[in-house]
Design an enzyme around this catalytic site. Structure first.
Site, PDB file in Angstrom:
ATOM      1  N   SER A 138      -0.941  29.290 -25.583  1.00 14.24           N
ATOM      2  CA  SER A 138      -1.803  29.484 -26.625  1.00 14.24           C
ATOM      3  C   SER A 138      -3.271  29.861 -26.457  1.00 14.24           C
ATOM      4  O   SER A 138      -3.646  29.765 -25.371  1.00 14.24           O
ATOM      5  CB  SER A 138      -1.985  28.058 -27.442  1.00 14.24           C
ATOM      6  OG  SER A 138      -2.623  28.014 -28.474  1.00 14.24           O
ATOM      7  N   TYR A 151      -2.157  18.907 -27.066  1.00 18.28           N
ATOM      8  CA  TYR A 151      -1.899  20.189 -27.260  1.00 18.28           C
ATOM      9  C   TYR A 151      -2.483  21.067 -26.165  1.00 18.28           C
ATOM     10  O   TYR A 151      -1.903  22.018 -25.491  1.00 18.28           O
ATOM     11  CB  TYR A 151      -2.132  20.805 -28.880  1.00 18.28           C
ATOM     12  CG  TYR A 151      -1.441  22.212 -29.157  1.00 18.28           C
ATOM     13  CD1 TYR A 151      -0.216  22.153 -29.267  1.00 18.28           C
ATOM     14  CD2 TYR A 151      -2.305  23.217 -29.119  1.00 18.28           C
ATOM     15  CE1 TYR A 151       0.242  23.488 -29.772  1.00 18.28           C
ATOM     16  CE2 TYR A 151      -1.674  24.385 -29.469  1.00 18.28           C
ATOM     17  CZ  TYR A 151      -0.594  24.578 -29.738  1.00 18.28           C
ATOM     18  OH  TYR A 151       0.232  25.805 -30.000  1.00 18.28           O
TER      19      TYR A 151
END
Length: 257
Positions: A138, A151
């Protein structure tokens, strides 16, 4: 003889777009997902492109289920040429309020599951002197945002893991790369827009530009098809045969800040 691609989290979103892209190239597809209609989604894609397939409901929290999924693919197709570690979850909270079970689950699914799947396919890839591994990280694998501690930690971790795989796999014809998308247009994002409109007293267009795409230099969402085609390039193109160990931003300029 057809090659085989195993794609985790492949019955929706990025994973499903990726499965379709590889199926269109004639790959057998090992689908994985927890959607109730996952088996039907997998069968429909396989039928559309006339390719072999397996659907596995393996839970990414369970290493033995991941290993069983890989073994099932070996039993049916003989080998796996491409592994896409895509399955992921998200939770947002300040660090002092972050639930410990959510931390554990995010690290397990977004990072540790990729280790278990890779470990399971690695000996066969070494033996055949060929393998393509693409890990979905990401923009948050390269930079941080508040309230996303688990995350961000997991996505940074997947990039480090990717680099190690590249170094260990190079002499065996195995490449490993990570993709780092910005905000991707998915049904989950669509469902958030009305709430954000209400919270910020903004129009739909304002919410998209000023909330979701605030960090994007190009004020557009990343599409799942763009990500799928980039994965296909890294895993299927001769031109990418010596690309390994990279973390490729697909983020509309987010990490250029």
């Amino acid at each position: 003889m057809s090659k085989t691609a195993l794609i985790t989290g492949s019955t929706s979103g990025i994973g499903l777009a990726t499965a379709k892209a590889f199926a269109a190239k004639g790959y057998n597809i090992v689908f994985n997902g927890l959607e109730e209609n996952g088996a039907e989604i997998a069968a429909e894609v396989a039928q559309t492109y006339n390719v072999g397939h397996i659907f596995s409901p393996a839970n990414m929290l369970q290493p033995e289920e991941i290993r069983a999924m890989v073994q099932q693919a070996f039993d049916q197709f003989g080998t796996i040429e491409v592994l896409v570690n895509n399955a992921g979850i998200q939770f947002v909270a300040p660090v002092e309020d972050f639930p410990e079970d959510k931390w554990d689950a995010i690290i397990a699914i977004n990072l540790t599951a990729a280790f278990h799947a890779t470990k399971a396919v690695w000996p066969k890839m070494k033996e055949q002197k060929y393998g393509r591994i693409v890990n979905i990280s990401s923009a948050h694998g390269l930079i941080a945002s508040p309230f996303k501690s688990a995350y961000v930690a997991a996505k940074h971790g997947i990039i480090g893991f990717t680099k190690v795989l590249a170094l260990e796999g190079g002499e065996f014809g195995i490449t490993a790369n990570a993709i780092c998308p910005g905000y991707v247009h998915t049904p989950i994002v669509d469902k958030q827009i009305p709430d954000q409109m209400k919270a910020h007293n903004m129009t739909r267009e304002e919410v998209i530009e000023k909330v979701f795409l605030a960090e994007h230099a190009i004020k557009e969402f990343i599409t799942t098809d763009t990500i799928a085609q980039t994965i296909l390039y890294l895993a299927d193109s001769e031109a990418a045969a010596t690309i390994t160990g990279i973390a490729m931003p697909l983020d509309a300029g987010w990490t250029a800040h």
